[in-house]
Design a protein around this motif. Sequence first.
Motif, short mmCIF file in Angstrom:
data_model
loop_
_atom_site.label_atom_id
_atom_site.label_comp_id
_atom_site.label_asym_id
_atom_site.label_seq_id
_atom_site.Cartn_x
_atom_site.Cartn_y
_atom_site.Cartn_z
N PRO C 262 73.51 109.47 31.69
CA PRO C 262 73.42 109.54 33.15
C PRO C 262 72.28 108.67 33.70
O PRO C 262 72.34 108.20 34.83
N ALA C 263 71.25 108.49 32.89
CA ALA C 263 70.12 107.68 33.36
C ALA C 263 70.14 106.27 32.76
O ALA C 263 69.14 105.57 32.79
N ALA C 264 71.30 105.89 32.24
CA ALA C 264 71.37 104.61 31.53
C ALA C 264 71.04 103.44 32.47
O ALA C 264 71.43 103.44 33.63
N ARG C 265 70.32 102.46 31.94
CA ARG C 265 69.88 101.31 32.73
C ARG C 265 70.67 100.06 32.35
O ARG C 265 71.22 99.97 31.25
N PHE C 266 70.67 99.10 33.26
CA PHE C 266 71.42 97.87 33.05
C PHE C 266 70.48 96.67 32.94
O PHE C 266 69.57 96.51 33.75
N LEU C 267 70.73 95.82 31.95
CA LEU C 267 69.95 94.59 31.78
C LEU C 267 70.88 93.38 31.69
O LEU C 267 72.05 93.51 31.30
N HIS C 268 70.33 92.23 32.01
CA HIS C 268 71.08 90.97 31.89
C HIS C 268 70.04 89.85 31.81
O HIS C 268 69.11 89.83 32.61
N PRO C 269 70.19 88.92 30.85
CA PRO C 269 69.18 87.87 30.72
C PRO C 269 69.28 86.79 31.81
O PRO C 269 68.37 85.97 31.93
N GLY C 270 70.40 86.80 32.57
CA GLY C 270 70.59 85.79 33.60
C GLY C 270 70.89 84.43 33.02
O GLY C 270 70.60 84.19 31.84
N PRO C 271 71.45 83.49 33.75
CA PRO C 271 72.00 83.73 35.08
C PRO C 271 73.30 84.53 35.03
O PRO C 271 74.08 84.38 34.10
N ILE C 272 73.47 85.40 36.02
CA ILE C 272 74.60 86.32 36.07
C ILE C 272 75.82 85.64 36.70
O ILE C 272 75.69 84.93 37.69
N ASN C 273 76.98 85.82 36.08
CA ASN C 273 78.24 85.45 36.73
C ASN C 273 78.77 86.71 37.41
O ASN C 273 79.55 87.46 36.82
N GLU C 274 78.35 86.93 38.63
CA GLU C 274 78.70 88.17 39.32
C GLU C 274 80.21 88.35 39.40
O GLU C 274 80.93 87.41 39.75
N GLY C 275 80.68 89.52 39.07
CA GLY C 275 82.11 89.78 39.12
C GLY C 275 82.82 89.48 37.81
O GLY C 275 83.97 89.87 37.64
N VAL C 276 82.16 88.79 36.91
CA VAL C 276 82.80 88.50 35.63
C VAL C 276 82.31 89.49 34.57
O VAL C 276 83.01 90.42 34.21
N GLU C 277 81.06 89.34 34.12
CA GLU C 277 80.59 90.27 33.09
C GLU C 277 80.02 91.55 33.68
O GLU C 277 79.82 92.53 32.95
N VAL C 278 79.75 91.55 34.98
CA VAL C 278 79.20 92.75 35.64
C VAL C 278 79.56 92.68 37.12
O VAL C 278 79.68 91.58 37.69
N THR C 279 79.74 93.83 37.74
CA THR C 279 79.97 93.85 39.18
C THR C 279 78.64 93.69 39.90
O THR C 279 77.58 94.01 39.37
N ARG C 280 78.72 93.20 41.13
CA ARG C 280 77.51 93.06 41.94
C ARG C 280 76.85 94.42 42.14
O ARG C 280 75.62 94.53 42.15
N GLU C 281 77.69 95.45 42.30
CA GLU C 281 77.20 96.82 42.52
C GLU C 281 76.21 97.24 41.42
O GLU C 281 75.13 97.75 41.71
N VAL C 282 76.60 97.01 40.17
CA VAL C 282 75.73 97.39 39.06
C VAL C 282 74.54 96.44 38.96
O VAL C 282 73.39 96.85 38.79
N ALA C 283 74.81 95.13 39.09
CA ALA C 283 73.76 94.13 38.88
C ALA C 283 72.61 94.30 39.87
O ALA C 283 71.45 94.02 39.53
N THR C 284 72.91 94.73 41.08
CA THR C 284 71.85 94.85 42.08
C THR C 284 71.58 96.32 42.45
O THR C 284 70.81 96.59 43.36
N GLY C 285 72.21 97.24 41.74
CA GLY C 285 72.07 98.66 42.06
C GLY C 285 70.84 99.29 41.43
O GLY C 285 70.03 98.61 40.80
N PRO C 286 70.68 100.60 41.62
CA PRO C 286 69.47 101.30 41.17
C PRO C 286 69.32 101.37 39.64
O PRO C 286 68.21 101.55 39.15
N ARG C 287 70.41 101.21 38.90
CA ARG C 287 70.30 101.22 37.43
C ARG C 287 69.81 99.87 36.90
O ARG C 287 69.43 99.76 35.73
N SER C 288 69.85 98.86 37.73
CA SER C 288 69.59 97.51 37.25
C SER C 288 68.11 97.25 36.99
O SER C 288 67.25 97.56 37.82
#
Lengths: 324, 324, 324
Positions: C262-288
Amino acid sequence: MTWTRRHLLDVEDFTSADLDLILDRAQQLAERPSGARPGPDSLPGHRVALLFAEPSTRTRLSFEIAARNLGAETFVLDPPASSMVKGETLADTARNLGAMGFGSLVIRHRRWGAPWVTARHFPGSVINAGDGAHAHPTQALLDLLTLRRALKADSLTGRKVVIVGDLLHSRVARSNIWTLTADGADVAVCGPAGLLRGFDVVARRLPGRLFVTDDLSAALAGADAVMALRIQRERMSGAALSVGEYVGRYRIDEARMALAGPAARFLHPGPINEGVEVTREVATGPRSLVLEQVRNGVPIRMAVLALLAATTRQEKRDESSERR
Amino acid sequence: MTWTRRHLLDVEDFTSADLDLILDRAQQLAERPSGARPGPDSLPGHRVALLFAEPSTRTRLSFEIAARNLGAETFVLDPPASSMVKGETLADTARNLGAMGFGSLVIRHRRWGAPWVTARHFPGSVINAGDGAHAHPTQALLDLLTLRRALKADSLTGRKVVIVGDLLHSRVARSNIWTLTADGADVAVCGPAGLLRGFDVVARRLPGRLFVTDDLSAALAGADAVMALRIQRERMSGAALSVGEYVGRYRIDEARMALAGPAARFLHPGPINEGVEVTREVATGPRSLVLEQVRNGVPIRMAVLALLAATTRQEKRDESSERR
Amino acid sequence: MTWTRRHLLDVEDFTSADLDLILDRAQQLAERPSGARPGPDSLPGHRVALLFAEPSTRTRLSFEIAARNLGAETFVLDPPASSMVKGETLADTARNLGAMGFGSLVIRHRRWGAPWVTARHFPGSVINAGDGAHAHPTQALLDLLTLRRALKADSLTGRKVVIVGDLLHSRVARSNIWTLTADGADVAVCGPAGLLRGFDVVARRLPGRLFVTDDLSAALAGADAVMALRIQRERMSGAALSVGEYVGRYRIDEARMALAGPAARFLHPGPINEGVEVTREVATGPRSLVLEQVRNGVPIRMAVLALLAATTRQEKRDESSERR
């Protein structure tokens, strides 16, 4: 003797006193403890523009380190992304940099003479960091410093230096001929006849001092130093021989170095095409001064920047006292 | 009046009080002794990112000098070698630069509106250094400073400025119209009708202040200053006349300058296509303010960087006092 | 425990004590007031060369900020305009930079192993900023710092991290596997089978710690953190599925994050292809933790630069005391 030049465009008319003045200053700067700010040569607030319209990381870095060591501020002009280079004349660029308060402009340009055009329109000091196949003054000065230090000599009087390779396209050779002979050395330039074109004219201006020959063994006899120049496949058409034939007849290897004096040293302005104009053995062996050349580039460029900036400042003082 | 803006995106809504505030600050900065660190405006540890997605050495250098004069640290983002520009959205770039602690982001972009997108995601100050054909605020501010200083006037009230050339593609003109009229000047924009498209709409917003005409002689009558804009061959298709015809009808030369006031001055945002939109005689002659424009770019950008950074710092102080 | 490494080429052999040492130092540096010069870690006069033969503004900027924060001097080598890269071997470049007095060389290179070649010829410290699909040590270290800080934990013992995406081409994943497991975490790598090739071999070296699966739901169960990797259309040929199919099966969205803790966090080394490997919602949301990763890059690189430079300085002290 005092320094009165404002620009460093060429070394063709340098006297041995000019050379002593720069090299002594460079020697002092080389010996100061690393990290120390040089007192009288310090250039705080002085802006140095680095305009390299031809690729060269090594020379650009060397100037950048030199300028920052003096406390100056460096600005790298990126020519591919530069409206100054694409859309403007060099004259406009020089005037604009002057208006922005630049005190020094270091320029490398494919076009022979470009630094002279620039100097006519720049209110500070222009330093030629290589124009076409014409001149490369700071390289010649650092080569001379390297040779003096390696030979533990105050001048090259009575010494012999051989320059071998693609003389035709070499601004390094064209500048070294003047500084080496002004410092007392005899110089032999050597390579396939097609790559020596035009040097007979220079030799007539330096009678008994500059020798032009396609015979490497004769050139090497008794040499104190051998400087090889880069061979580029795409420039060999004028040579009337293939790269393979060049290697067979002119590549510097241990056997050929043995034809020179027993303590003869090896120089190369870089970048080296290992295995073409020189073997790896010689280029990285105990006779090689290649890394010393790179090392000495920094104090030479510090000395040049400091001496030229002092001239500009003196001119400004003279102007303002005239106005009174 | 105090400064409360965080970004400099456009000058469309600038009042004469806004202009006075920036120009007075720039004037003070221009007058301080060179090399001196400005006390209250000093920005030590402040990081400035320079993102020029369109080529421009002159503007980039001017911002870089301005930022370093203030004691800030500059970082040049190289767009061709930049994953930030290629692989990311501008929003991501802005957020990442914010996370790295950048306080100011200077952006030039081919796309109209790009600085606004960036500003929505950047925690510090965004400065528009030119977006498409839309706006170039610091150029307009430095042009105004140049005119005020040349005319020895506190404002341009009662003055007339002519802008002539390719208005259609000019962000410089689009920004200058607002600052010049806000400072009291009347402005005439002039060129072939095809290069004036859209300016009638702007003129309706500035009744009696902005004049649109393809008649150069009429435009020049009584002008205090003439600003020529760069003509690019590849953009002349909209003009319905050739470059040769443009030169015949609109190139600024001494004869045409004589149609303006006897003391009329010449401006150009650069780079100049000498012989096309202006003769060399005018561009480098005594009426020319071109180098003054370049010179004034530095204090204007210092003033802008310092004023915007002060706002951000004030916002942070307010936030932390609210938290208490 | 003291630090004795001279280079940072890989993290494959890093122990938990190595990680503690770097991360504790980075943590201290992250907490110091901004603008403060770190006393003992300060590197005045230390020259750092940034050689990025592959585009990367973000990593280059992060190293540049880190080095300048330590008081070092940074020099950006521009590879397209660089004779060092084109005309020279990496060995020559390394030797020349050494001769110019560089203390640190940060290198990114398309060629697997390039930093090792460089290190053999460079007298200072070499830092691998990414070589081919092989290793990216500082990214793995900053990811670990980010996870420790987000989970408020001194180590990742008992934690589970999922890495999902194009593992095949990912130097980030190849480095993270070693640091995450050395710090106590279990790691699952997940993606289409064709993008997991070779990881079974690595899993055999980390029995019970590294899990390889193409089943995302199974991988996510109980995960504390999910790291997505960039998907590039042109690299999907090895995946035997289209980008559309990838999105359907592997894109990280809120629903899939819910399969993790439930408290899992999201990481990405960038640059992000928004909508491909992750949704914008997750990439910029509170878990990110994406911006935390960018933020932590600076103190990690400060710690690495300072620790390696201390080793070099100690070696020099040892050499000079041996000589006595």
